[in-house]
Design an enzyme around this catalytic site. Structure first.
Site, PDB file in Angstrom:
ATOM      1  N   SER A 176       0.835  -1.209   0.000  1.00 34.69           N
ATOM      2  CA  SER A 176       0.000   0.000   0.000  1.00 34.69           C
ATOM      3  C   SER A 176       0.862   1.249   0.000  1.00 34.69           C
ATOM      4  CB  SER A 176      -0.901   0.010   1.243  1.00 34.69           C
ATOM      5  OG  SER A 176      -1.549   1.259   1.414  1.00 34.69           O
ATOM      6  N   TYR A 189      -2.539  -1.291  10.250  1.00 34.79           N
ATOM      7  CA  TYR A 189      -2.621  -1.632   8.823  1.00 34.79           C
ATOM      8  C   TYR A 189      -1.335  -1.227   8.102  1.00 34.79           C
ATOM      9  CZ  TYR A 189      -4.262  -1.235   3.944  1.00 34.79           C
ATOM     10  OH  TYR A 189      -4.405  -1.337   2.578  1.00 34.79           O
TER      11      TYR A 189
END
Length: 285
Positions: A176, A189
């Site tokens: 990400s 995350y």
């Protein structure tokens, strides 16, 4: 084949999310005709029921691959993805379960081999996120669960798939943009995404001598069920993606071509690398 192997963890948010109820609908459709770049291949894709995973499944199918659709419990979305693959003239199976469970990962791989006889491409795409403004608000259970899904699941599936991968196979992991620029509300995350990038580079070094390439894709803000279902406020959803240089969120079918490039022979001289479909945000490699 369709199996249900786990009862998903109940979150305080609405995860896992359903694409069937999301408005507006994400755009997963491939943008161009296929050219046979994955003809005869078999791809196992986690989180393939919706979002980026669905777009990757659709594009891989258009390019000639049969697809094993792994997902948690969103049976309606998974069935829709199966139909999408079959409409492209390819075969598909759906396998429901928790990739954070090592036993399930072994069964899912065995089921894929039983159905198709081989695995050429592993796409580690599934993930979860739970926004928290304060680090002390992240419970031990949430921290463990996020790592269990996002990084442990990649290890478990890679371990299970490895004996079936032959020279020319490819593994593509989903990291990400938050790994590179951080996210103050996605601490756990973002940490898993950093681990995924390190895993990608290290696994590449481990497997490249056997002719197996390992790369990753680091999407920016992409409109998928993960975002509205993951606890984001209506205010954040209303401006989702507007802080990118392009001023908008991306669509899953704008990310899927990166996964295709890394799966096919077009990227035959690339391993240990990360592609960045992120709306123009410049990050370190």
């Amino acid at each position: 084949m369709s199996t249900t192997d786990t009862t998903p963890m109940i979150h305080e948010d609405n995860l896992p999310g359903h694409e069937s109820t999301l408005e507006p609908k994400p755009d997963w459709k491939p943008r161009y005709p296929g050219s046979g770049r994955l003809a005869g291949k078999v791809a196992l894709i986690t989180g393939a029921d919706s979002g980026i995973g669905r777009a990757v499944a659709a594009l891989y199918a258009r390019e000639g691959a049969d697809i094993a659709i792994l997902y948690l419990c969103e049976h309606d979305d998974a069935e829709a993805t199966r139909q999408i693959v079959e409409e492209e003239g390819r075969r598909a199976i759906t396998i429901a379960g928790d990739i954070g469970d090592e036993t399930f990962c072994r069964r899912a791989v065995a089921g894929t081999i039983d159905a198709f006889g081989r695995i050429d491409i592993l796409v580690n795409n599934a993930g979860e996120q739970h926004p928290d403004e304060e680090v002390q608000d992240i419970s031990e259970a949430q921290l463990r669960r996020t790592f269990q899904t996002n990084i442990f699941g990649m290890f478990f599936l890679t371990q299970a798939v490895r004996p079936h991968l032959k020279r020319g196979a490819a593994i593509i992991n989903c990291t990400s943009v938050t790994m590179y620029k951080g996210s103050k509300a996605l601490l756990d995350y973002s940490s898993t995404k950093g681990a995924i990038t390190a895993f990608t580079r290290s696994l590449s070094e481990n497997l490249v001598g056997d002719g197996i390439r390992v790369n990753a894709v680091a999407p920016g803000p992409i409109w998928t069920p993960l975002n509205p279902s993951g606890g984001a406020s209506p205010e954040k959803i209303a401006t989702f993606g507007q802080n990118t240089p392009m001023g908008r969120a991306g669509q899953p079918n704008e990310v899927a071509p990166s996964f295709l490039f890394l799966a096919c022979e077009d990227s035959s001289y690339m391993s240990g690398q990360v592609l960045h479909p992120n709306g123009g945000t410049i990050v370190g490699s």
